[in-house]
Design a protein around this motif. Structure first.
Motif, PDB file in Angstrom:
ATOM      1  N   GLY A  19       9.057  25.485  15.987  1.00 52.55           N
ATOM      2  CA  GLY A  19       7.617  25.646  15.910  1.00 52.55           C
ATOM      3  C   GLY A  19       7.244  25.638  14.236  1.00 52.55           C
ATOM      4  O   GLY A  19       8.074  26.145  13.648  1.00 52.55           O
ATOM      5  N   PRO A  20       5.982  25.638  14.032  1.00 53.50           N
ATOM      6  CA  PRO A  20       5.486  25.682  12.888  1.00 53.50           C
ATOM      7  C   PRO A  20       5.640  27.022  12.334  1.00 53.50           C
ATOM      8  O   PRO A  20       5.657  27.950  12.850  1.00 53.50           O
ATOM      9  CB  PRO A  20       4.105  25.327  12.577  1.00 53.50           C
ATOM     10  N   GLY A  21       6.237  27.280  10.968  1.00 57.73           N
ATOM     11  CA  GLY A  21       6.340  28.460  10.400  1.00 57.73           C
ATOM     12  C   GLY A  21       7.884  29.203  10.608  1.00 57.73           C
ATOM     13  O   GLY A  21       7.884  30.204  10.184  1.00 57.73           O
ATOM     14  N   ALA A  22       8.617  28.375  11.463  1.00 53.26           N
ATOM     15  CA  ALA A  22       9.841  28.959  11.832  1.00 53.26           C
ATOM     16  C   ALA A  22      11.020  28.884  10.746  1.00 53.26           C
ATOM     17  O   ALA A  22      10.581  27.633  10.000  1.00 53.26           O
ATOM     18  CB  ALA A  22      10.262  28.280  13.186  1.00 53.26           C
ATOM     19  N   LYS A  23      12.170  29.522  10.719  1.00 54.89           N
ATOM     20  CA  LYS A  23      12.837  29.314   9.559  1.00 54.89           C
ATOM     21  C   LYS A  23      14.330  29.434  10.506  1.00 54.89           C
ATOM     22  O   LYS A  23      14.398  30.106  11.529  1.00 54.89           O
ATOM     23  CB  LYS A  23      12.858  30.533   8.568  1.00 54.89           C
TER      24      LYS A  23
ATOM     25  N   ALA B  79       7.754  31.988  14.152  1.00 53.64           N
ATOM     26  CA  ALA B  79       6.692  32.338  13.244  1.00 53.64           C
ATOM     27  C   ALA B  79       6.294  33.757  13.485  1.00 53.64           C
ATOM     28  O   ALA B  79       5.674  34.173  12.596  1.00 53.64           O
ATOM     29  CB  ALA B  79       5.692  31.153  13.615  1.00 53.64           C
ATOM     30  N   GLU B  80       6.466  34.464  14.702  1.00 52.83           N
ATOM     31  CA  GLU B  80       5.984  35.532  14.874  1.00 52.83           C
ATOM     32  C   GLU B  80       7.148  36.613  14.452  1.00 52.83           C
ATOM     33  O   GLU B  80       6.976  37.811  14.765  1.00 52.83           O
ATOM     34  CB  GLU B  80       5.595  35.887  16.351  1.00 52.83           C
ATOM     35  N   GLY B  81       8.141  36.434  13.965  1.00 53.59           N
ATOM     36  CA  GLY B  81       9.113  37.020  13.541  1.00 53.59           C
ATOM     37  C   GLY B  81      10.134  37.474  14.394  1.00 53.59           C
ATOM     38  O   GLY B  81      11.080  38.380  14.138  1.00 53.59           O
ATOM     39  N   LYS B  82      10.269  36.924  15.597  1.00 57.98           N
ATOM     40  CA  LYS B  82      11.383  37.194  16.648  1.00 57.98           C
ATOM     41  C   LYS B  82      12.472  36.421  16.161  1.00 57.98           C
ATOM     42  O   LYS B  82      12.458  35.273  15.422  1.00 57.98           O
ATOM     43  CB  LYS B  82      10.961  36.553  17.889  1.00 57.98           C
TER      44      LYS B  82
ATOM     45  N   ALA C  68      10.753  29.411  24.614  1.00 55.50           N
ATOM     46  CA  ALA C  68      11.153  30.803  25.676  1.00 55.50           C
ATOM     47  C   ALA C  68      10.949  31.959  24.878  1.00 55.50           C
ATOM     48  O   ALA C  68      10.347  32.929  25.306  1.00 55.50           O
ATOM     49  CB  ALA C  68      12.242  30.354  26.197  1.00 55.50           C
ATOM     50  N   TYR C  69      11.407  31.865  23.697  1.00 51.92           N
ATOM     51  CA  TYR C  69      11.676  33.426  22.801  1.00 51.92           C
ATOM     52  C   TYR C  69      10.470  33.362  21.977  1.00 51.92           C
ATOM     53  O   TYR C  69       9.851  34.741  21.864  1.00 51.92           O
ATOM     54  CB  TYR C  69      12.861  33.213  21.935  1.00 51.92           C
ATOM     55  N   GLU C  70       9.663  32.488  21.715  1.00 53.50           N
ATOM     56  CA  GLU C  70       8.450  32.603  21.022  1.00 53.50           C
ATOM     57  C   GLU C  70       7.234  33.253  22.027  1.00 53.50           C
ATOM     58  O   GLU C  70       6.523  33.875  21.524  1.00 53.50           O
ATOM     59  CB  GLU C  70       7.942  31.395  20.462  1.00 53.50           C
ATOM     60  N   HIS C  71       7.570  32.715  23.073  1.00 52.29           N
ATOM     61  CA  HIS C  71       6.323  32.999  24.280  1.00 52.29           C
ATOM     62  C   HIS C  71       7.024  33.541  25.421  1.00 52.29           C
ATOM     63  O   HIS C  71       7.320  32.707  26.345  1.00 52.29           O
ATOM     64  CB  HIS C  71       5.558  31.817  24.545  1.00 52.29           C
TER      65      HIS C  71
END
Length: 327
Positions: A248-252, A273-276, A307-310
């Motif tokens: 997703g956007p913002g992921a590294k 993007a949320e740091g997970k 799945a991991y982001e949400h």
């Protein structure tokens, strides 16, 4: 003491030291503790992560996307903090292609930490190490020299096969590296041939790759400084056609790809993007050059990321059992 008793004590002491000194030398001065082949086979290392709960719902979604009969895909992914994981053919050995460069890089960085080599060592391009496929060192004049640091960068960023062969030789050859892999706990990873390995004889598995990345991320095998260097060059991997396409956007992502006619793969550590953070490796054995395998890796990457982001979308085995009991 009478001379006879002193002689017996000296002999006994010599026997004890002859047993202890080689093992202590291996423990203090070597890359790994000195062990017999039988003992090495019995070594069981705890994973660098705790497998808290499987994700059967995610596994089913992944399987449902696999609609090509000639594809044989495998995946292992785990959220590093929670230990929630998904696995399908995770321990199946696949042709490694350029994914074999991940454990080679870690071997190099470990040797640097142990002062067995240096980033500033000069490695020479020779006719022996030159090979076809990825990278431009194959076109350099024999006798051209590069630092070990630059050679490692070329191996990981541009997937240079000649650079890889230069590092294999610099590290003592295939068998030396394979011994390290076994001691580290890799069960399905082995270098059988120098690159370019067109026949796909070098092997690894999704679990081995995630396990190895997990150990490094956990602070094992290499120093913090060399881990930062490793992540820095893996973040620059030029092939962005597989795992990165599903994020997703913002992921590294720090990762390495591998491509042969009969197999594809990508392995790395993703920060959402949320740091997970999760580690993931996907490999697909395919009909030669069938690009539907590329699409499958991208689709699987997107499913795993979401799945991991949400996590509300994740149904773990523990949650499923609880829901069945309540119903």
């Amino acid at each position: 003491m009478p001379p006879g008793q002193r002689l017996l004590r000296a002999v006994a002491l010599a026997v004890v030291l002859s047993v202890l000194i080689p093992s202590l030398k291996g423990y203090w001065g070597g890359d790994e503790p000195a062990q017999s082949k039988e003992a090495m086979k019995m070594v069981k290392l705890n994973p660098p992560f705790e497998l808290t709960s499987a994700l059967p719902g995610l596994q089913k979604e992944l399987k449902d996307l696999d609609k090509v009969d000639t594809n044989i895909p495998g995946v292992f992914a785990i959220e590093i903090e929670s230990g929630k994981y998904v696995e399908f053919n995770g321990n199946r050995p696949y042709s490694a292609a350029s994914l074999i460069k991940v454990p080679i890089l870690i071997s190099f960085l470990r040797n640097c930490d142990l002062k067995k080599c240096s980033m500033d060592d000069e490695l020479e391009v020779t006719d022996t190490v030159k090979t076809s496929g990825s990278g431009f060192l194959q076109w350099r004049k024999s006798g051209t020299k590069y630092t070990a640091r630059r050679t490692a960068e070329l191996m990981m960023i541009y997937s240079d096969n000649t650079a890889t062969n230069m590092l294999i030789d610099h590290l003592g050859g295939k068998e030396k590296l394979n011994k390290n892999f076994r001691v580290w706990g890799l069960k399905n990873t082995k270098i059988n041939n120098y690159l370019v390995d067109i026949e796909g004889t070098n092997i690894t598995s999704p679990y081995d790759l995630v396990y190895l990345l997990g150990r490094v991320d956990h602070g094992e095998l290499i120093s913090e400084g060399n881990r930062e260097f490793m992540y820095e060059i893996m973040e620059k991997c030029r092939n962005r056609s597989m795992l990165p396409q599903g994020l997703g956007p913002g992921a590294k992502i720090v990762h390495k790809t591998g491509t042969l006619g009969k197999v594809l793969g990508d392995a790395g550590i993703v920060t959402t993007a949320e740091g997970k953070r999760y580690a993931v490796a996907i490999q697909v054995e395919r009909k030669r050059n069938d690009r539907r395998a590329n699409a499958l890796i991208r689709e699987w990457s997107e499913l795993i990321y979401n799945a991991y982001e949400h996590p509300r979308h994740i149904v773990s085995s523990r949650q499923r059992d609880s829901e069945l009991r309540s119903n």
